[in-house]
Design a protein around this motif. Structure first.
Motif, mmCIF file in Angstrom:
data_model
loop_
_atom_site.group_PDB
_atom_site.id
_atom_site.type_symbol
_atom_site.label_atom_id
_atom_site.label_comp_id
_atom_site.label_asym_id
_atom_site.label_seq_id
_atom_site.Cartn_x
_atom_site.Cartn_y
_atom_site.Cartn_z
ATOM 1 N N MET A 43 36.560 37.361 43.793
ATOM 2 C CA MET A 43 37.668 36.526 43.342
ATOM 3 C C MET A 43 37.638 36.308 41.833
ATOM 4 O O MET A 43 38.688 36.270 41.182
ATOM 5 C CB MET A 43 37.679 35.207 44.115
ATOM 6 C CG MET A 43 38.152 35.413 45.556
ATOM 7 S SD MET A 43 38.547 33.896 46.415
ATOM 8 C CE MET A 43 36.948 33.399 46.957
ATOM 9 N N VAL A 44 36.432 36.193 41.279
ATOM 10 C CA VAL A 44 36.329 36.059 39.809
ATOM 11 C C VAL A 44 36.863 37.327 39.147
ATOM 12 O O VAL A 44 37.656 37.279 38.193
ATOM 13 C CB VAL A 44 34.865 35.778 39.376
ATOM 14 C CG1 VAL A 44 34.711 35.920 37.866
ATOM 15 C CG2 VAL A 44 34.429 34.396 39.838
ATOM 16 N N HIS A 45 36.439 38.487 39.696
ATOM 17 C CA HIS A 45 36.908 39.775 39.180
ATOM 18 C C HIS A 45 38.441 39.849 39.261
ATOM 19 O O HIS A 45 39.115 40.193 38.289
ATOM 20 C CB HIS A 45 36.256 40.894 39.998
ATOM 21 C CG HIS A 45 36.882 42.237 39.852
ATOM 22 N ND1 HIS A 45 36.496 43.138 38.876
ATOM 23 C CD2 HIS A 45 37.874 42.841 40.560
ATOM 24 C CE1 HIS A 45 37.228 44.233 38.996
ATOM 25 N NE2 HIS A 45 38.063 44.086 40.011
ATOM 26 N N ALA A 88 44.602 37.666 35.200
ATOM 27 C CA ALA A 88 44.957 36.819 34.052
ATOM 28 C C ALA A 88 45.171 37.657 32.792
ATOM 29 O O ALA A 88 46.003 37.322 31.941
ATOM 30 C CB ALA A 88 43.868 35.770 33.818
ATOM 31 N N ALA A 89 44.435 38.760 32.680
ATOM 32 C CA ALA A 89 44.580 39.618 31.501
ATOM 33 C C ALA A 89 45.919 40.349 31.514
ATOM 34 O O ALA A 89 46.420 40.757 30.464
ATOM 35 C CB ALA A 89 43.430 40.634 31.439
ATOM 36 N N ALA A 149 49.993 36.302 44.241
ATOM 37 C CA ALA A 149 50.307 37.736 44.339
ATOM 38 C C ALA A 149 49.457 38.548 43.377
ATOM 39 O O ALA A 149 48.998 39.650 43.715
ATOM 40 C CB ALA A 149 51.791 37.959 44.068
ATOM 41 N N SER A 150 49.214 38.028 42.176
ATOM 42 C CA SER A 150 48.446 38.820 41.211
ATOM 43 C C SER A 150 46.976 38.871 41.615
ATOM 44 O O SER A 150 46.287 39.862 41.372
ATOM 45 C CB SER A 150 48.638 38.302 39.775
ATOM 46 O OG SER A 150 48.099 37.014 39.611
ATOM 47 N N ILE A 151 46.477 37.828 42.259
ATOM 48 C CA ILE A 151 45.101 37.892 42.785
ATOM 49 C C ILE A 151 45.047 38.901 43.929
ATOM 50 O O ILE A 151 44.161 39.761 43.968
ATOM 51 C CB ILE A 151 44.623 36.499 43.240
ATOM 52 C CG1 ILE A 151 44.535 35.605 42.004
ATOM 53 C CG2 ILE A 151 43.277 36.604 43.999
ATOM 54 C CD1 ILE A 151 43.461 34.608 41.958
ATOM 55 N N ASP A 152 46.001 38.817 44.843
ATOM 56 C CA ASP A 152 46.075 39.788 45.951
ATOM 57 C C ASP A 152 45.995 41.223 45.427
ATOM 58 O O ASP A 152 45.269 42.049 45.972
ATOM 59 C CB ASP A 152 47.414 39.649 46.701
ATOM 60 C CG ASP A 152 47.358 38.615 47.819
ATOM 61 O OD1 ASP A 152 46.258 38.394 48.353
ATOM 62 O OD2 ASP A 152 48.414 38.046 48.136
ATOM 63 N N ARG A 153 46.736 41.487 44.379
ATOM 64 C CA ARG A 153 46.821 42.856 43.850
ATOM 65 C C ARG A 153 45.523 43.321 43.208
ATOM 66 O O ARG A 153 45.323 44.517 43.027
ATOM 67 C CB ARG A 153 47.941 42.947 42.791
ATOM 68 C CG ARG A 153 49.325 43.090 43.337
ATOM 69 C CD ARG A 153 50.288 43.574 42.250
ATOM 70 N NE ARG A 153 50.315 42.700 41.075
ATOM 71 C CZ ARG A 153 51.067 41.594 40.974
ATOM 72 N NH1 ARG A 153 51.846 41.230 41.966
ATOM 73 N NH2 ARG A 153 51.015 40.858 39.880
ATOM 74 N N ASN A 154 44.646 42.387 42.851
ATOM 75 C CA ASN A 154 43.442 42.763 42.111
ATOM 76 C C ASN A 154 42.139 42.523 42.872
ATOM 77 O O ASN A 154 41.061 42.562 42.287
ATOM 78 C CB ASN A 154 43.419 42.050 40.753
ATOM 79 C CG ASN A 154 44.475 42.630 39.829
ATOM 80 O OD1 ASN A 154 44.346 43.772 39.388
ATOM 81 N ND2 ASN A 154 45.532 41.888 39.593
ATOM 82 N N LEU A 155 42.256 42.304 44.178
ATOM 83 C CA LEU A 155 41.055 42.287 45.008
ATOM 84 C C LEU A 155 40.461 43.694 44.994
ATOM 85 O O LEU A 155 41.113 44.650 44.586
ATOM 86 C CB LEU A 155 41.404 41.846 46.433
ATOM 87 C CG LEU A 155 41.913 40.407 46.558
ATOM 88 C CD1 LEU A 155 42.437 40.146 47.970
ATOM 89 C CD2 LEU A 155 40.828 39.390 46.196
ATOM 90 N N TYR A 156 39.201 43.839 45.444
ATOM 91 C CA TYR A 156 38.573 45.164 45.400
ATOM 92 C C TYR A 156 39.409 46.206 46.139
ATOM 93 O O TYR A 156 39.544 47.344 45.702
ATOM 94 C CB TYR A 156 37.175 45.113 46.031
ATOM 95 C CG TYR A 156 36.151 44.303 45.268
ATOM 96 C CD1 TYR A 156 36.147 44.253 43.879
ATOM 97 C CD2 TYR A 156 35.158 43.600 45.962
ATOM 98 C CE1 TYR A 156 35.184 43.524 43.197
ATOM 99 C CE2 TYR A 156 34.187 42.875 45.279
ATOM 100 C CZ TYR A 156 34.207 42.833 43.898
ATOM 101 O OH TYR A 156 33.250 42.118 43.242
#
Ligand code: IPE
Ligand code: IPE
Ligand code: MG
Length: 217
Positions: A138-140, A146-147, A154-161
């Motif tokens: 989640m930190v990753h 955020a960058a 949605a943006s967290i969903d998209r950047n999970l492993y």
């Protein structure tokens, strides 16, 4: 398609009860995973995601860690079986090129090869979490999100492993422990939870059916 998550716990206790070294429990646990994959395919499970080794597990004795590493090499080497079952294997964990990643190169190679050699299979997707922790993930995800723009769900969903992993329908934990232990915390927000006293090496077809019944009833 149902997504089952498994926290494969209790290998050590399974061995202890038989007066065997803990490593024997891990060996049996890996064999049981291979058996369970066959059952899950028969039950038409779409996604099976298993917790093989956590970011917290590196503090275990060196000989035990080395044994578990060898078993992951063996697991990712089961390409012929996976192809026979039309199963596509994936891995998730701290990216190999990240600063705190711990997966040794010989395991990385086995992982890369298995992913490539099963990539065209269209049946169940087996995901093995190795050097995985939900907090690290989640930190990753939050850092990358955020960058790149607004930080939202949605943006967290998209950047999970593995953004393509669907949400977990049922989360299993074996061996009587009533904890989630840093496994897919984000992805299992709405999951049913199936706890069983059985240690992982004894998690069989009946147990899987009981877990699936929580979703299918
Ligand atoms: C689960 O079994 C396997 C891993 C965490 C790698 P354990 O090794 O945790 O077994 P117990 O909990 O000591 O019985
Ligand atoms: C969880 O089991 C991790 C894996 C199954 C890989 P542990 O045995 O490491 O978990 P805790 O420490 O008892 O919560
Ligand atoms: Mg344990």
């Amino acid at each position: 398609m149902i997504h089952v998550g498994c926290i494969m716990d209790g290998n050590g206790r399974w061995a202890k009860r038989r007066h065997l070294p803990r490593t024997e429990g891990h060996t049996e646990g890996e064999e049981n995973l291979a058996r369970l994959v066959r059952v899950a395919v028969k039950r038409n499970v779409g996604w099976l995601t298993v917790f093989g080794f956590s970011t917290e597990n590196w503090v275990r004795p060196r000989t035990e860690v080395r044994h578990i590493l060898g078993l992951h090499k063996k697991l990712f080497g089961r390409v012929a079986e996976l192809n026979e079952l039309n199963v596509r294997i994936q891995w998730m964990g701290r990216p190999f090129d990240s600063r705190d990643a711990r997966t040794p190169r010989y395991v990385q190679r086995a992982i890369r090869k298995a992913i490539a050699d099963t990539a065209s299979n269209t049946g169940m997707v087996l995901t093995v979490a190795f050097d995985y922790g939900s907090h690290a993930e989640m930190v990753h995800a939050a850092q990358v999100a955020a960058a790149g723009g607004p930080l939202d769900q949605a943006s967290i969903d998209r950047n999970l492993y593995l953004p393509e992993l669907p949400r977990v329908d049922v989360m299993v934990r074996t061996s009587g422990e009533l904890r989630i232990s840093n496994f897919m915390l984000w992805q299992s927000a709405g999951a049913e939870v199936y706890f069983t006293e059985r240690p992982w090496p004894e998690f069989d077809a009946d147990e899987l059916d009981a877990a699936l019944a929580l979703v299918r009833e």
